[in-house]
Design an enzyme around this catalytic site. Structure first.
Site, PDB file in Angstrom:
ATOM      1  N   VAL A 153       2.700  78.314 -26.873  1.00 45.69           N
ATOM      2  CA  VAL A 153       3.852  77.586 -27.412  1.00 45.69           C
ATOM      3  C   VAL A 153       3.458  76.189 -27.910  1.00 45.69           C
ATOM      4  O   VAL A 153       3.775  75.806 -29.036  1.00 45.69           O
ATOM      5  CB  VAL A 153       4.969  77.506 -26.344  1.00 45.69           C
ATOM      6  CG1 VAL A 153       6.003  76.453 -26.693  1.00 45.69           C
ATOM      7  CG2 VAL A 153       5.642  78.868 -26.214  1.00 45.69           C
ATOM      8  N   PHE A 201      11.720  80.187 -29.049  1.00 47.78           N
ATOM      9  CA  PHE A 201      11.990  81.627 -29.166  1.00 47.78           C
ATOM     10  C   PHE A 201      10.884  82.368 -29.925  1.00 47.78           C
ATOM     11  O   PHE A 201      11.060  83.521 -30.280  1.00 47.78           O
ATOM     12  CB  PHE A 201      13.336  81.865 -29.866  1.00 47.78           C
ATOM     13  CG  PHE A 201      14.502  81.321 -29.086  1.00 47.78           C
ATOM     14  CD1 PHE A 201      15.070  82.068 -28.059  1.00 47.78           C
ATOM     15  CD2 PHE A 201      15.022  80.066 -29.350  1.00 47.78           C
ATOM     16  CE1 PHE A 201      16.138  81.580 -27.315  1.00 47.78           C
ATOM     17  CE2 PHE A 201      16.087  79.563 -28.607  1.00 47.78           C
ATOM     18  CZ  PHE A 201      16.651  80.321 -27.598  1.00 47.78           C
ATOM     19  N   LEU A 202       9.763  81.688 -30.227  1.00 49.84           N
ATOM     20  CA  LEU A 202       8.735  82.368 -31.033  1.00 49.84           C
ATOM     21  C   LEU A 202       8.166  83.574 -30.295  1.00 49.84           C
ATOM     22  O   LEU A 202       8.139  83.617 -29.066  1.00 49.84           O
ATOM     23  CB  LEU A 202       7.624  81.399 -31.441  1.00 49.84           C
ATOM     24  CG  LEU A 202       6.789  80.649 -30.388  1.00 49.84           C
ATOM     25  CD1 LEU A 202       5.756  81.533 -29.746  1.00 49.84           C
ATOM     26  CD2 LEU A 202       6.117  79.456 -31.045  1.00 49.84           C
ATOM     27  N   ARG A 203       7.722  84.554 -31.079  1.00 47.86           N
ATOM     28  CA  ARG A 203       7.086  85.741 -30.511  1.00 47.86           C
ATOM     29  C   ARG A 203       5.605  85.707 -30.823  1.00 47.86           C
ATOM     30  O   ARG A 203       5.231  85.457 -31.972  1.00 47.86           O
ATOM     31  CB  ARG A 203       7.664  87.023 -31.142  1.00 47.86           C
ATOM     32  CG  ARG A 203       9.114  87.285 -30.862  1.00 47.86           C
ATOM     33  CD  ARG A 203       9.674  88.265 -31.865  1.00 47.86           C
ATOM     34  NE  ARG A 203       9.487  87.790 -33.233  1.00 47.86           N
ATOM     35  CZ  ARG A 203       9.646  88.538 -34.319  1.00 47.86           C
ATOM     36  NH1 ARG A 203       9.957  89.789 -34.218  1.00 47.86           N
ATOM     37  NH2 ARG A 203       9.474  88.017 -35.518  1.00 47.86           N
ATOM     38  N   PHE A 246      14.701  96.317 -31.421  1.00 49.38           N
ATOM     39  CA  PHE A 246      14.453  96.470 -29.982  1.00 49.38           C
ATOM     40  C   PHE A 246      14.976  97.800 -29.446  1.00 49.38           C
ATOM     41  O   PHE A 246      15.334  97.918 -28.285  1.00 49.38           O
ATOM     42  CB  PHE A 246      15.022  95.280 -29.183  1.00 49.38           C
ATOM     43  CG  PHE A 246      14.046  94.136 -29.137  1.00 49.38           C
ATOM     44  CD1 PHE A 246      13.799  93.388 -30.274  1.00 49.38           C
ATOM     45  CD2 PHE A 246      13.355  93.838 -27.984  1.00 49.38           C
ATOM     46  CE1 PHE A 246      12.874  92.363 -30.265  1.00 49.38           C
ATOM     47  CE2 PHE A 246      12.422  92.811 -27.963  1.00 49.38           C
ATOM     48  CZ  PHE A 246      12.197  92.080 -29.103  1.00 49.38           C
ATOM     49  N   LEU A 247      15.012  98.787 -30.330  1.00 46.63           N
ATOM     50  CA  LEU A 247      15.400 100.131 -29.883  1.00 46.63           C
ATOM     51  C   LEU A 247      14.240 101.104 -30.096  1.00 46.63           C
ATOM     52  O   LEU A 247      14.457 102.260 -30.427  1.00 46.63           O
ATOM     53  CB  LEU A 247      16.657 100.609 -30.631  1.00 46.63           C
ATOM     54  CG  LEU A 247      17.988  99.994 -30.176  1.00 46.63           C
ATOM     55  CD1 LEU A 247      19.154 100.580 -30.966  1.00 46.63           C
ATOM     56  CD2 LEU A 247      18.245 100.187 -28.684  1.00 46.63           C
ATOM     57  N   CYS A 300       6.745  86.552 -21.123  1.00 49.80           N
ATOM     58  CA  CYS A 300       8.131  86.073 -21.011  1.00 49.80           C
ATOM     59  C   CYS A 300       9.098  87.034 -20.315  1.00 49.80           C
ATOM     60  O   CYS A 300       9.695  86.671 -19.299  1.00 49.80           O
ATOM     61  CB  CYS A 300       8.660  85.724 -22.397  1.00 49.80           C
ATOM     62  SG  CYS A 300       7.812  84.287 -23.080  1.00 49.80           S
ATOM     63  N   LYS A 328       8.813  87.651 -16.392  1.00 55.12           N
ATOM     64  CA  LYS A 328       9.098  86.484 -15.541  1.00 55.12           C
ATOM     65  C   LYS A 328      10.506  85.935 -15.784  1.00 55.12           C
ATOM     66  O   LYS A 328      11.148  85.438 -14.856  1.00 55.12           O
ATOM     67  CB  LYS A 328       8.027  85.410 -15.737  1.00 55.12           C
ATOM     68  CG  LYS A 328       8.214  84.522 -16.943  1.00 55.12           C
ATOM     69  CD  LYS A 328       7.230  83.377 -16.941  1.00 55.12           C
ATOM     70  CE  LYS A 328       7.363  82.530 -18.190  1.00 55.12           C
ATOM     71  NZ  LYS A 328       8.655  81.866 -18.334  1.00 55.12           N
ATOM     72  N   ARG A 338      -0.919  89.199 -20.364  1.00 56.57           N
ATOM     73  CA  ARG A 338      -0.017  88.972 -19.233  1.00 56.57           C
ATOM     74  C   ARG A 338       1.023  90.097 -19.105  1.00 56.57           C
ATOM     75  O   ARG A 338       1.742  90.402 -20.031  1.00 56.57           O
ATOM     76  CB  ARG A 338       0.675  87.606 -19.370  1.00 56.57           C
ATOM     77  CG  ARG A 338      -0.302  86.447 -19.112  1.00 56.57           C
ATOM     78  CD  ARG A 338       0.345  85.106 -19.312  1.00 56.57           C
ATOM     79  NE  ARG A 338       0.421  84.711 -20.702  1.00 56.57           N
ATOM     80  CZ  ARG A 338       0.823  83.504 -21.110  1.00 56.57           C
ATOM     81  NH1 ARG A 338       1.180  82.594 -20.216  1.00 56.57           N
ATOM     82  NH2 ARG A 338       0.860  83.194 -22.382  1.00 56.57           N
TER      83      ARG A 338
HETATM   84  P1  NAD Z   1       0.216  78.987 -21.667  1.00 58.22           P
HETATM   85  O1  NAD Z   1      -0.184  79.364 -20.283  1.00 58.22           O
HETATM   86  O2  NAD Z   1      -0.373  79.696 -22.816  1.00 58.22           O
HETATM   87  O3  NAD Z   1      -0.040  77.416 -21.896  1.00 58.22           O
HETATM   88  C1  NAD Z   1       0.273  76.428 -20.972  1.00 58.22           C
HETATM   89  C2  NAD Z   1      -0.772  75.327 -21.121  1.00 58.22           C
HETATM   90  O4  NAD Z   1      -0.359  74.189 -20.350  1.00 58.22           O
HETATM   91  C3  NAD Z   1      -2.152  75.703 -20.580  1.00 58.22           C
HETATM   92  O5  NAD Z   1      -3.120  75.519 -21.601  1.00 58.22           O
HETATM   93  C4  NAD Z   1      -2.390  74.735 -19.412  1.00 58.22           C
HETATM   94  O6  NAD Z   1      -3.740  74.358 -19.272  1.00 58.22           O
HETATM   95  C5  NAD Z   1      -1.514  73.559 -19.838  1.00 58.22           C
HETATM   96  N1  NAD Z   1      -1.120  72.652 -18.744  1.00 58.22           N
HETATM   97  C6  NAD Z   1      -0.579  72.970 -17.535  1.00 58.22           C
HETATM   98  N2  NAD Z   1      -0.321  71.822 -16.849  1.00 58.22           N
HETATM   99  C7  NAD Z   1      -0.690  70.788 -17.627  1.00 58.22           C
HETATM  100  C8  NAD Z   1      -0.674  69.378 -17.470  1.00 58.22           C
HETATM  101  N3  NAD Z   1      -0.209  68.790 -16.353  1.00 58.22           N
HETATM  102  N4  NAD Z   1      -1.140  68.618 -18.466  1.00 58.22           N
HETATM  103  C9  NAD Z   1      -1.614  69.175 -19.610  1.00 58.22           C
HETATM  104  N5  NAD Z   1      -1.658  70.511 -19.821  1.00 58.22           N
HETATM  105  C10 NAD Z   1      -1.205  71.309 -18.837  1.00 58.22           C
HETATM  106  O7  NAD Z   1       1.804  79.128 -21.688  1.00 58.22           O
HETATM  107  P2  NAD Z   1       2.745  79.533 -22.937  1.00 58.22           P
HETATM  108  O8  NAD Z   1       2.701  81.007 -23.145  1.00 58.22           O
HETATM  109  O9  NAD Z   1       2.471  78.616 -24.062  1.00 58.22           O
HETATM  110  O10 NAD Z   1       4.187  79.203 -22.319  1.00 58.22           O
HETATM  111  C11 NAD Z   1       4.614  77.881 -22.092  1.00 58.22           C
HETATM  112  C12 NAD Z   1       6.107  77.902 -21.814  1.00 58.22           C
HETATM  113  O11 NAD Z   1       6.802  78.366 -22.982  1.00 58.22           O
HETATM  114  C13 NAD Z   1       6.554  78.829 -20.688  1.00 58.22           C
HETATM  115  O12 NAD Z   1       7.636  78.247 -20.027  1.00 58.22           O
HETATM  116  C14 NAD Z   1       6.988  80.081 -21.420  1.00 58.22           C
HETATM  117  O13 NAD Z   1       7.942  80.815 -20.692  1.00 58.22           O
HETATM  118  C15 NAD Z   1       7.605  79.510 -22.671  1.00 58.22           C
HETATM  119  N6  NAD Z   1       7.592  80.414 -23.836  1.00 58.22           N
HETATM  120  C16 NAD Z   1       6.494  81.181 -24.091  1.00 58.22           C
HETATM  121  C17 NAD Z   1       6.492  82.012 -25.210  1.00 58.22           C
HETATM  122  C18 NAD Z   1       5.295  82.880 -25.519  1.00 58.22           C
HETATM  123  O14 NAD Z   1       5.427  83.775 -26.362  1.00 58.22           O
HETATM  124  N7  NAD Z   1       4.146  82.675 -24.923  1.00 58.22           N
HETATM  125  C19 NAD Z   1       7.601  82.065 -26.062  1.00 58.22           C
HETATM  126  C20 NAD Z   1       8.693  81.263 -25.780  1.00 58.22           C
HETATM  127  C21 NAD Z   1       8.679  80.439 -24.662  1.00 58.22           C
END
Ligand code: NAD
Length: 434
Positions: free
Chosen positions: A11, A150-152, A250-251, A261, A264, A329
């Site tokens: 994200v 909301f990105l995928r 989504f069907l 996502c 969790k 994941r």
């Molecule tokens: P990710 O695990 O890919 O990235 C999180 C990053 O944060 C890691 O690189 C980690 O090293 C870093 N980090 C953690 N603590 C830190 C700190 N104190 N200082 C600096 N960096 C730190 O996670 P993600 O998939 O990008 O998801 C992030 C959030 O966005 C989550 O809450 C997730 O639910 C939400 N989200 C994810 C997606 C998706 O498709 N991945 C889509 C929408 C929303």
């Protein structure tokens, strides 16, 4: 504007890069030094179509800065986006907010002038309120906004540039204007700008993901019924999806839903319900049904190959939870492959995003470098992820064994095509042709 993304994962990196591309100066901060070093030498730590070029362009034009130096990034930014992970606590439905709160403490200590803190991470209802309590003493120095993402994965850049909606949650109406200005280039291209309370925005994200997970689980269960009753689930999906109240997306039935996502966030929503003494029975059932789905799929493998899997050669095509991402994941493969290995099967896999550390120490499991080597000796090919390069494989040319079988968990191929080639073919929610 001057922005700081804390957390340069899927994200933070994608949204930071896209914000830079629409003219902002963006500091992408991560505590993972290896990740930052990679980015500074022009290598993206994640697989996401189109991202490498966009990073290179904005890095070269000095709008995108990668650093571990939070102090410098905060000093140079007006808006701080929190983009760190929010996993479930181990063995619990509850959300682990320790990464978020750690960032907030750091921002709090390092900020010298007014900052806007925006939670882009998915956080439970009331997290913004908790953050505000933490910064109470210096309340005037900070505003706390919720802007769920909301990105995928796999379509992340397109989703960021052309979102269905941008949700901004704040208890202060003036703050909507700042966010509207930041998102103006995207709003001007047609994105809906939706404002609500901060708690409202926090719940929208969980409710959206739980609803999508419910839709997938629903069609997966309908597919189970179709398999038993000789009906084609695709006809049913089309028949119900043509109703605009339901909608066709989504069907598509498949493996259990996975990724970073849905698993969790469905659990997170149930725990929010518990906090507010609300029983979310539908979401609880979805979680249970999705967990059971993996057993159902492995049971079918045993039905196809017979109960004794010893020395049976099973080749997986794709192991990521969806195509165009390297994200493993909660992928169905993480449960299915170890189970089949334990039963004595010799498993191999090929995934266009490369070898997976998750299977490195697994006995009886091997990564193969291409489709051909992977499938050559297969008794059963399991298509788990519908990457484009799997669409037009000439299996008769690729597989050496005469009586090999295919179990297509994504309905990527047609039954007619397989019947024509005299391949024993099994798919999801469709009558078998064998
Ligand atoms: P990710 O695990 O890919 O990235 C999180 C990053 O944060 C890691 O690189 C980690 O090293 C870093 N980090 C953690 N603590 C830190 C700190 N104190 N200082 C600096 N960096 C730190 O996670 P993600 O998939 O990008 O998801 C992030 C959030 O966005 C989550 O809450 C997730 O639910 C939400 N989200 C994810 C997606 C998706 O498709 N991945 C889509 C929408 C929303």
């Amino acid at each position: 504007m001057k922005l700081c993304m804390i957390g340069t994962g899927y994200v933070g990196l994608v949204s930071g890069t896209c914000f830079a591309d629409i003219g902002n100066q963006v500091f992408c901060v991560d505590k993972d030094e290896e990740k930052i070093n990679k980015l500074n030498s022009g290598i993206s730590p994640i697989y996401e179509p189109g991202l490498d070029e966009l990073i290179k362009k904005n890095f070269k034009e000095k709008r995108l800065i990668f650093t571990t130096d939070l102090k410098k990034a905060i000093a140079s930014s007006d808006i701080i986006f929190i983009c760190v992970g929010t996993p479930n606590k181990k063995g619990s439905l509850k959300v682990d907010l320790s990464f978020v709160y750690k960032c907030i403490k750091e921002v709090f200590l390092l900020s010298k002038n007014k900052k806007i803190i925006v939670t882009k991470s998915t956080v439970p209802v009331g997290t913004g309120d908790e953050i505000e309590k933490m910064i109470k003493k210096k309340k005037k120095l900070f505003s706390v906004i919720s802007n769920p993402e909301f990105l995928r994965e796999g379509d992340a850049i397109r989703d960021f540039r052309y979102p269905d909606r941008i949700v901004i949650g704040s208890n202060n109406k003036n703050e909507y204007k700042i966010m509207e200005k930041l998102y103006a280039p995207i709003i001007n291209k047609g994105a809906k700008f939706f404002t609500t309370s901060r708690r409202g925005a926090e719940l929208i994200k969980y409710a959206a993901n739980a609803f999508l997970a419910t839709k997938i689980t629903f069609i997966n269960e309908v597919a189970n019924l179709c398999e038993k009753s000789g009906i084609n689930v695709e006809d049913v999906a089309l028949g119900i999806g043509s109703d605009t109240r339901i909608g066709g997306r989504f069907l598509r039935p498949g493996p259990a839903y996975g990724g970073s996502c849905f698993p969790k966030d469905t659990k997170g929503l149930v725990s929010v319900g518990e906090k507010y003494k609300t029983n979310l029975t539908i979401v609880k059932t979805v979680i249970k049904s999705n967990r059971e789905r993996i057993n159902l799929l492995t049971a079918r493998v045993q039905k196809i190959l017979g109960n004794n899997l010893k020395r049976k050669k099973i080749s997986f095509l794709g192991v990521t939870f969806k195509p165009n991402t390297d994200d493993m994941r909660d992928s169905t493969s993480l449960k299915m492959i170890p189970y089949l290995c334990k039963k004595g099967a010799q498993v191999s896999y090929y995934d266009p995003s490369g070898e997976k550390k998750e299977f490195k120490n697994l006995i009886n499991c091997e990564f193969k470098k291409n489709i051909k080597v992977n499938c050559l000796n297969a008794d059963l090919i399991i298509l788990l992820t519908e990457w484009d390069e799997f669409k037009s494989i000439d299996f008769k040319k690729v597989v050496k064994k005469k009586n090999f079988k295919i179990y297509d968990l994504r309905n990527l191929y047609t039954r007619e095509e397989m019947k024509g080639k005299k391949i024993k073919y099994y798919s999801i929610g469709r009558p078998d042709t064998n």
